[in-house]
Design an enzyme around this catalytic site. Structure first.
Site, mmCIF file in Angstrom:
data_model
loop_
_atom_site.group_PDB
_atom_site.id
_atom_site.type_symbol
_atom_site.label_atom_id
_atom_site.label_comp_id
_atom_site.label_asym_id
_atom_site.label_seq_id
_atom_site.Cartn_x
_atom_site.Cartn_y
_atom_site.Cartn_z
ATOM 1 N N CYS A 1 0.841 -1.190 0.000
ATOM 2 C CA CYS A 1 0.000 0.000 0.000
ATOM 3 C C CYS A 1 0.885 1.251 0.000
ATOM 4 O O CYS A 1 1.976 1.248 0.556
ATOM 5 C CB CYS A 1 -0.927 0.104 1.195
ATOM 6 N N ASN B 1 -0.913 2.003 6.155
ATOM 7 C CA ASN B 1 -0.139 0.948 5.508
ATOM 8 C C ASN B 1 0.428 0.075 6.618
ATOM 9 O O ASN B 1 1.008 0.593 7.568
ATOM 10 C CB ASN B 1 0.996 1.591 4.691
ATOM 11 N N GLY B 2 0.225 -1.246 6.501
ATOM 12 C CA GLY B 2 0.730 -2.153 7.537
ATOM 13 C C GLY B 2 -0.373 -3.078 7.997
ATOM 14 O O GLY B 2 -1.363 -3.288 7.293
ATOM 15 N N GLU C 1 6.549 -14.127 -12.590
ATOM 16 C CA GLU C 1 5.824 -12.938 -12.138
ATOM 17 C C GLU C 1 5.505 -11.965 -13.264
ATOM 18 O O GLU C 1 4.547 -11.202 -13.143
ATOM 19 C CB GLU C 1 6.608 -12.219 -11.033
ATOM 20 N N LYS D 1 5.138 -3.912 -4.823
ATOM 21 C CA LYS D 1 6.586 -3.703 -4.794
ATOM 22 C C LYS D 1 7.201 -3.962 -3.423
ATOM 23 O O LYS D 1 8.248 -4.563 -3.308
ATOM 24 C CB LYS D 1 6.867 -2.266 -5.244
ATOM 25 N N ARG E 1 3.208 0.287 -5.272
ATOM 26 C CA ARG E 1 3.113 -0.324 -3.943
ATOM 27 C C ARG E 1 1.810 -1.100 -3.737
ATOM 28 O O ARG E 1 1.639 -1.782 -2.732
ATOM 29 C CB ARG E 1 3.222 0.749 -2.866
ATOM 30 N N TRP F 1 -3.062 -2.611 -1.629
ATOM 31 C CA TRP F 1 -2.806 -4.013 -1.943
ATOM 32 C C TRP F 1 -3.535 -4.768 -0.847
ATOM 33 O O TRP F 1 -3.144 -4.718 0.327
ATOM 34 C CB TRP F 1 -1.309 -4.302 -1.904
ATOM 35 N N GLU G 1 16.355 -17.291 -9.871
ATOM 36 C CA GLU G 1 15.903 -15.909 -10.085
ATOM 37 C C GLU G 1 15.215 -15.795 -11.452
ATOM 38 O O GLU G 1 14.179 -15.126 -11.604
ATOM 39 C CB GLU G 1 17.100 -14.952 -9.978
ATOM 40 N N LYS H 1 11.388 -14.405 -12.469
ATOM 41 C CA LYS H 1 11.071 -13.389 -13.486
ATOM 42 C C LYS H 1 10.013 -13.915 -14.456
ATOM 43 O O LYS H 1 9.071 -13.216 -14.812
ATOM 44 C CB LYS H 1 12.331 -12.993 -14.283
ATOM 45 N N HIS I 1 16.682 -36.060 -11.290
ATOM 46 C CA HIS I 1 16.232 -36.758 -10.077
ATOM 47 C C HIS I 1 14.718 -36.659 -9.907
ATOM 48 O O HIS I 1 14.217 -36.806 -8.794
ATOM 49 C CB HIS I 1 16.966 -36.199 -8.849
HETATM 50 C C1 F6R Z 1 10.865 -10.069 -7.734
HETATM 51 C C2 F6R Z 1 10.919 -9.141 -6.622
HETATM 52 C C3 F6R Z 1 10.651 -9.650 -5.262
HETATM 53 C C4 F6R Z 1 11.526 -8.903 -4.247
HETATM 54 C C5 F6R Z 1 11.150 -9.315 -2.809
HETATM 55 C C6 F6R Z 1 12.014 -8.624 -1.787
HETATM 56 O O1 F6R Z 1 11.239 -9.455 -8.922
HETATM 57 O O2 F6R Z 1 11.147 -7.978 -6.804
HETATM 58 O O3 F6R Z 1 10.836 -11.026 -5.174
HETATM 59 O O4 F6R Z 1 12.861 -9.196 -4.495
HETATM 60 O O5 F6R Z 1 9.807 -9.022 -2.568
HETATM 61 O O6 F6R Z 1 11.909 -7.241 -1.889
HETATM 62 P P1 F6R Z 1 13.030 -6.290 -1.353
HETATM 63 O O7 F6R Z 1 14.196 -6.433 -2.244
HETATM 64 O O8 F6R Z 1 12.416 -4.928 -1.411
HETATM 65 O O9 F6R Z 1 13.329 -6.739 0.051
#
Ligand code: F6R
Length: 592
Positions: free
Chosen positions: A2, A98-99, A477, A587, A27, A72, A470, A474, A493
């Site tokens: 949020c 927010n929280g 998501e 985010k 956010r 969110w 990683e 990508k 395996h």
């Molecule tokens: C994926 C992504 C998330 C963040 C994760 C941690 O592309 O961005 O997996 O890496 O939510 O976020 P931060 O880096 O802000 O702690």
């Protein structure tokens, strides 16, 4: 999660707040709302959907005080009723938050017993009713707010307004909140870009801070900050981010803008004060046990870091996912070092891990992108990624910056900092050329092929095993492909049973000591019909499709992840997905 914003000044508050919410939309983007105070009354507008689609301010009166929220959803689904701001029974007090309020059920039951009527399923609404209850008891708005805040358990950033006074009341505990100090105008927001257009003079609030921001006409003019009842001074700081860095410019999406910015951001990341690198590398060398932690992509960076330390410095570092770290409680002590990796510096699971480590007496270091973030303030020492605002929900430029900083630290631990910096500079320039050289065209043609597939598999070994993980994040998501990453040796395996003719499989094949094993693994799956996409400095007969990356030796994770960032972006475009705001995500993950 949020985003919240508040404004007090001579401009049209609704306009400032709507604009700020658009900058904070990364956010949370389920729903949004704005409350303004004008002519001693509070007007509200709330809507399901994205604030970026809204530009009709005519339904909100001109007002010098306004608050807004982009959501969110956690407590209650994404409906207009659950969107913030939330109001008290009489609609006189409006609150954005927010929280998470952990004790909201208990508070709500007691308020309901006192006759309060709730209109939403959110935890936030209790705050408005608590303030109302305190005002009914005879307290002024400021005291009623402070008392309400002291009843809350959990993590929160709250901004409240009331119809009867020219003030914004603000509280922070565990969720980010920053004041923007303009010329006779004030802003408060979850993140600086919300008001960067007006001021870069900011005050980062601390946990436990309660602030009142009032105009000349209000009960308490100016800004007053208290913490546990005592007035405190928080010095303003200038942030170096510029407005362009937080805007799209010539690009269609923040994601591609941020991928392209890696032409510069890797160099900016390694430009750290040498004394900081020295101090932190000494701490790493002298600690009995060192943990690297992070969540999601930052967690994969932490895992890359543990390989880099082993390969470059011969130093054992344990990698743990942030949310699992509390299980390591018994292994922590005063000679433990916890290195937390995070773009936002606000991720709840990582923060909780830091709290656990701190309680056990461990030292805390963080590598974060957001200046003034909770992790930065909680750590004994921090290194900043210097990537500028990262606004696409998925992390790209902060990821390569974090890997580069970890590599720099590993070289420093090995006593080879200058050599490491030379290598990192040459990788930064290789990445820059790769992004200039039309790699995008090749990746775009692959994206067209992949868009029709539901699943794909990705393999890597050694430093590139976490890069395979990683890469799968990508591809999940951004274009919503069911992608799974494995260590090269692991597919056979079990998961190899899933390979069918034409199943796309990415293999990261660096010029390193595991190259021939990687080629064998690629062959194993190709002979079961997989379509092999090789990401490698050199072509190989096993590849059906080859994406050339520069040969970066042990630093190969940096160039290797870039084609995948591009692939996830272009595949998302092929599938008409919004690359900046993937479904169900936000985010900054400030909930556990
Ligand atoms: C994926 C992504 C998330 C963040 C994760 C941690 O592309 O961005 O997996 O890496 O939510 O976020 P931060 O880096 O802000 O702690």
């Amino acid at each position: 999660m949020c985003g919240i914003i508040g404004y007090l000044g001579d401009r049209n508050g609704a306009e400032v707040v709507v604009e700020g919410l658009k900058a904070l939309e990364y956010r949370g983007y389920d729903s949004w709302g704005v409350a303004v105070r004008s002519n001693a009354s509070v007007s509200i507008k709330k809507q399901v959907g994205r604030i970026s689609d809204f530009d009709d301010l005519s339904s909100l009166p001109f007002a010098n005080i306004a608050i807004g929220h982009t959501r969110w959803a956690t407590h209650g689904s994404a409906t207009a009723a659950n969107a913030h701001p939330h109001t008290c029974c009489k609609g006189r007090i409006a609150v954005v938050h927010n929280g998470i309020i952990e004790n909201y059920q208990e508070l709500k039951s007691s308020l309901v017993a006192k006759g309060h009527i709730f209109k939403s399923q959110t935890d936030t609404e209790v705050i408005a009713h608590l303030i109302e209850e305190n005002v009914a008891f005879g307290y002024d708005f400021n005291t009623a707010f402070e008392k309400a805040i002291s009843d809350l358990k959990g993590r929160f950033a709250v901004v409240a307004i009331v119809d009867s006074d020219d003030q914004l009341l603000i509280a922070r505990k565990g969720s980010p909140l920053v004041l923007g100090m303009g010329d006779k105008e004030f802003f408060v927001a979850s993140d600086v870009p919300a008001f960067l257009k007006y001021t870069n003079n900011v005050v980062f609030l601390e946990d436990g801070d309660v602030a009142s921001v009032g105009s000349a006409r209000s009960l308490r003019p100016g800004v007053t900050i208290t913490n546990r009842g005592k007035v405190v001074t928080r010095s303003p700081k200038r942030v170096s981010w510029d407005v362009e860095g937080a805007e799209l410019g010539e690009y269609d999406h923040f994601m591609i803008k941020e991928i392209m910015e890696q032409k510069d951001t890797i160099l900016r990341a390694i430009n750290q004060p040498k004394e900081d690198i020295k101090r932190i590398s000494d701490m790493i060398n002298l600690s009995d046990n060192v943990f690297f932690i992070g969540c999601g992509t930052a967690g994969k960076v932490a895992q890359v870091g543990s390989y880099l330390f082993s390969k470059i410095a011969g130093k054992r570092v344990d990698f743990v996912v942030g949310s699992e770290f509390p299980n390591y409680h018994d292994f922590l002590g005063s000679n433990t070092l916890l290195v937390s990796i995070s773009q936002s510096g606000e991720t709840a699971d990582t923060l909780e891990a830091m709290e656990v480590a701190q309680k056990a007496g461990a030292k805390l270091v963080s590598i974060v992108n957001v200046v003034g973030s909770s992790m930065m303030r909680m750590s004994d020492y921090s290194l900043l990624c210097n990537s500028g605002p990262e606004k696409a929900v998925c992390s790209t430029k902060a990821t390569t910056a974090q890997i580069a900083i970890l590599a720099e630290l590993a070289f420093a631990c090995a006593g080879r900092l200058d050599q490491g910096l030379n290598l990192l500079e040459s990788v930064a320039s290789q990445v820059s050329s790769m992004l200039d050289d039309g790699i995008s065209d090749k990746v775009r043609s692959l994206a067209k092929k992949l868009a029709g597939h539901e699943s794909m598999y990705i393999i890597g070994r050694s430093v590139n095993f976490p890069i395979a993980l990683e890469a799968s994040i990508k591809m999940q998501e951004v274009p919503y492909i069911h992608a799974e990453g494995f260590a090269g040796g692991e597919l056979k395996h079990g998961p190899i049973a899933l390979i069918e003719p034409g199943t796309p499989c990415v293999a990261f094949v660096a010029n390193d000591d595991v190259k021939s094993d990687m080629i064998s693994n690629a062959m194993e799956i190709r002979s079961r019909g997989a379509f092999i996409i090789g990401i490698a400095p050199e072509n190989d007969a096993v590849f059906d499709f080859w994406i050339q990356v520069p040969d970066a030796g042990v630093l190969s994770p940096i160039p290797n992840i870039i084609p995948i960032q591009l692939l996830s972006y272009y595949t998302a475009l092929e599938k008409s997905c919004d690359p900046d705001k993937p479904r169900n995500l936000a985010k900054s993950v400030t909930v556990k």
